[in-house]
Design a protein around this motif. Sequence first.
Motif, PDB file in Angstrom:
ATOM      1  N   ARG A  79      -5.713  -4.722   4.372  1.00 46.65           N
ATOM      2  CA  ARG A  79      -4.712  -5.541   5.059  1.00 46.65           C
ATOM      3  C   ARG A  79      -3.363  -5.578   4.327  1.00 46.65           C
ATOM      4  N   PRO A  80      -2.717  -4.441   4.182  1.00 46.73           N
ATOM      5  CA  PRO A  80      -1.428  -4.426   3.469  1.00 46.73           C
ATOM      6  C   PRO A  80      -0.340  -5.174   4.237  1.00 46.73           C
ATOM      7  N   ASP A  81       0.525  -5.840   3.489  1.00 47.64           N
ATOM      8  CA  ASP A  81       1.698  -6.491   4.076  1.00 47.64           C
ATOM      9  C   ASP A  81       2.838  -5.493   4.265  1.00 47.64           C
ATOM     10  N   ALA A  82       2.779  -4.393   3.538  1.00 49.31           N
ATOM     11  CA  ALA A  82       3.765  -3.327   3.683  1.00 49.31           C
ATOM     12  C   ALA A  82       3.095  -1.999   3.372  1.00 49.31           C
ATOM     13  N   ALA A  83       3.498  -0.966   4.116  1.00 53.57           N
ATOM     14  CA  ALA A  83       3.027   0.395   3.864  1.00 53.57           C
ATOM     15  C   ALA A  83       4.216   1.208   3.380  1.00 53.57           C
ATOM     16  N   VAL A  84       4.020   1.924   2.284  1.00 57.55           N
ATOM     17  CA  VAL A  84       5.096   2.714   1.687  1.00 57.55           C
ATOM     18  C   VAL A  84       4.731   4.186   1.763  1.00 57.55           C
ATOM     19  N   ILE A  85       5.519   4.947   2.500  1.00 56.10           N
ATOM     20  CA  ILE A  85       5.331   6.391   2.592  1.00 56.10           C
ATOM     21  C   ILE A  85       5.993   7.037   1.383  1.00 56.10           C
ATOM     22  N   SER A  86       5.193   7.769   0.600  1.00 52.15           N
ATOM     23  CA  SER A  86       5.723   8.503  -0.546  1.00 52.15           C
ATOM     24  C   SER A  86       4.927   9.799  -0.664  1.00 52.15           C
ATOM     25  N   TRP A  87       5.017  10.614   0.393  1.00 50.67           N
ATOM     26  CA  TRP A  87       4.170  11.789   0.517  1.00 50.67           C
ATOM     27  C   TRP A  87       4.516  12.852  -0.516  1.00 50.67           C
ATOM     28  N   CYS A  88       3.497  13.288  -1.242  1.00 52.34           N
ATOM     29  CA  CYS A  88       3.678  14.290  -2.292  1.00 52.34           C
ATOM     30  C   CYS A  88       3.950  15.676  -1.692  1.00 52.34           C
ATOM     31  N   GLY A  89       4.988  16.324  -2.219  1.00 53.08           N
ATOM     32  CA  GLY A  89       5.285  17.678  -1.795  1.00 53.08           C
ATOM     33  C   GLY A  89       5.989  17.800  -0.460  1.00 53.08           C
ATOM     34  N   VAL A  90       6.353  16.652   0.126  1.00 49.00           N
ATOM     35  CA  VAL A  90       7.051  16.658   1.417  1.00 49.00           C
ATOM     36  C   VAL A  90       8.495  16.224   1.189  1.00 49.00           C
ATOM     37  N   PRO A  91       9.479  16.984   1.668  1.00 45.48           N
ATOM     38  CA  PRO A  91      10.878  16.563   1.503  1.00 45.48           C
ATOM     39  C   PRO A  91      11.091  15.168   2.085  1.00 45.48           C
ATOM     40  N   LEU A 110       0.845  -1.199   0.000  1.00 49.39           N
ATOM     41  CA  LEU A 110       0.000   0.000   0.000  1.00 49.39           C
ATOM     42  C   LEU A 110       0.878   1.246   0.000  1.00 49.39           C
ATOM     43  N   VAL A 111       0.845   1.984  -1.091  1.00 52.55           N
ATOM     44  CA  VAL A 111       1.594   3.240  -1.195  1.00 52.55           C
ATOM     45  C   VAL A 111       0.709   4.378  -0.696  1.00 52.55           C
ATOM     46  N   GLU A 112       1.313   5.252   0.076  1.00 53.47           N
ATOM     47  CA  GLU A 112       0.567   6.348   0.707  1.00 53.47           C
ATOM     48  C   GLU A 112       1.050   7.684   0.158  1.00 53.47           C
ATOM     49  N   TRP A 113       0.151   8.361  -0.593  1.00 53.53           N
ATOM     50  CA  TRP A 113       0.497   9.670  -1.153  1.00 53.53           C
ATOM     51  C   TRP A 113       0.407  10.780  -0.114  1.00 53.53           C
ATOM     52  N   TRP A 114      -0.468  10.593   0.865  1.00 55.61           N
ATOM     53  CA  TRP A 114      -0.690  11.628   1.867  1.00 55.61           C
ATOM     54  C   TRP A 114      -1.163  10.964   3.152  1.00 55.61           C
ATOM     55  N   PRO A 115      -0.780  11.522   4.336  1.00 57.40           N
ATOM     56  CA  PRO A 115      -1.074  10.842   5.583  1.00 57.40           C
ATOM     57  C   PRO A 115      -2.415  11.152   6.243  1.00 57.40           C
ATOM     58  N   LYS A 116      -2.984  12.340   5.988  1.00 61.97           N
ATOM     59  CA  LYS A 116      -4.212  12.699   6.691  1.00 61.97           C
ATOM     60  C   LYS A 116      -5.076  13.609   5.836  1.00 61.97           C
ATOM     61  N   PRO A 154      -1.048  -6.394   9.019  1.00 65.60           N
ATOM     62  CA  PRO A 154       0.193  -7.145   8.841  1.00 65.60           C
ATOM     63  C   PRO A 154       1.423  -6.245   8.678  1.00 65.60           C
ATOM     64  N   ALA A 155       1.274  -5.116   7.987  1.00 69.01           N
ATOM     65  CA  ALA A 155       2.401  -4.216   7.763  1.00 69.01           C
ATOM     66  C   ALA A 155       2.982  -3.706   9.079  1.00 69.01           C
ATOM     67  N   LEU A 156       2.102  -3.349  10.009  1.00 69.55           N
ATOM     68  CA  LEU A 156       2.588  -2.834  11.283  1.00 69.55           C
ATOM     69  C   LEU A 156       3.061  -3.963  12.188  1.00 69.55           C
ATOM     70  N   GLN A 157       2.367  -5.093  12.131  1.00 67.94           N
ATOM     71  CA  GLN A 157       2.769  -6.230  12.951  1.00 67.94           C
ATOM     72  C   GLN A 157       4.182  -6.688  12.602  1.00 67.94           C
ATOM     73  N   ALA A 158       4.530  -6.597  11.318  1.00 66.67           N
ATOM     74  CA  ALA A 158       5.851  -7.050  10.857  1.00 66.67           C
ATOM     75  C   ALA A 158       6.841  -5.896  10.702  1.00 66.67           C
ATOM     76  N   ASP A 159       6.439  -4.698  11.121  1.00 70.47           N
ATOM     77  CA  ASP A 159       7.269  -3.497  10.990  1.00 70.47           C
ATOM     78  C   ASP A 159       7.722  -3.293   9.543  1.00 70.47           C
ATOM     79  N   GLN A 160       6.783  -3.479   8.618  1.00 68.72           N
ATOM     80  CA  GLN A 160       7.061  -3.273   7.199  1.00 68.72           C
ATOM     81  C   GLN A 160       6.513  -1.913   6.772  1.00 68.72           C
ATOM     82  N   ILE A 161       7.176  -0.874   7.254  1.00 68.83           N
ATOM     83  CA  ILE A 161       6.842   0.502   6.881  1.00 68.83           C
ATOM     84  C   ILE A 161       8.088   1.093   6.233  1.00 68.83           C
TER      85      ILE A 161
END
Length: 254
Positions: A185-197, A136-142, A216-223
């Motif tokens: 239920r992502p196995d991994a979370a990918v932070i790729s925030w737009c416009g953020v250094p 799961l790729v995340e463009w923005w957090p909130k 699962p991503a948080l349980q396995a620390d796959q961030i």
Amino acid sequence: MRIVSLTCSNTEIVCALGAHEQLVGVDDHSDFPVDVVNALPRVGPDLQIDPDKVAALKPDLVLASLTVPGHEKVVASIEARGLPTIAPAPERLEDVFSDIREIARLLGVEGRGEALVAKMKAAMPKVERAAPPRILVEWWPKPVIVPGQRSWVTDLIELAGGTNPAGDWPVLSTPITDEQAQELRPDAAVISWCGVPFEKYRRDVVQRRPAWQALPALQADQIHNVPEAYLGRPGPRLVDGYRALRAIVDGISG
């Protein structure tokens, strides 16, 4: 030919085509290749391009984009000054390849465009896995915003051997609720925030979400942090995004 580029992706495409000497101006956000962009006049940030500055550079071609929401107003202001403009709006990876070929044709380096596309494809072989991990790729957090079916990121994830859990949703991107995240239920979370250094990406923002604790991503620390420059710009550096995703998938699949 005198070219003004209004987006990072177009700047990077022109340079990857070996046509950087044709650039006479770029937007404020273009940051690669550093030695090229640092020597060029700037015409404003993506949504606040100064059309007078663009016109003053007397371009033969302006490279804009419709991948940035609101950029259509910028395009209209440039076209109102009678400047030749193209504004690609790629969605899937094949669209990105088509845009590279078209820019190469307009720049008179058609052969280089075909070569660049071939090089990118060769660098991103498809990996087949019996059980592709859900990335799961995340463009923005909130709110959390993720890419959907109509995104080149979905294609990159699949090439890298994973699957986008929101990849069946017929959208470019969409906000999701905590309940939807639990269903995906992502196995991994990918932070790729737009416009953020990149140096300001914070894994703890994801780690602290109460409703995400059982994922699962948080349980396995796959961030993971992947620069938006590698995933959010429809240009040559998507290859770097693929490599980053491939490493994440390989780490999960063992």
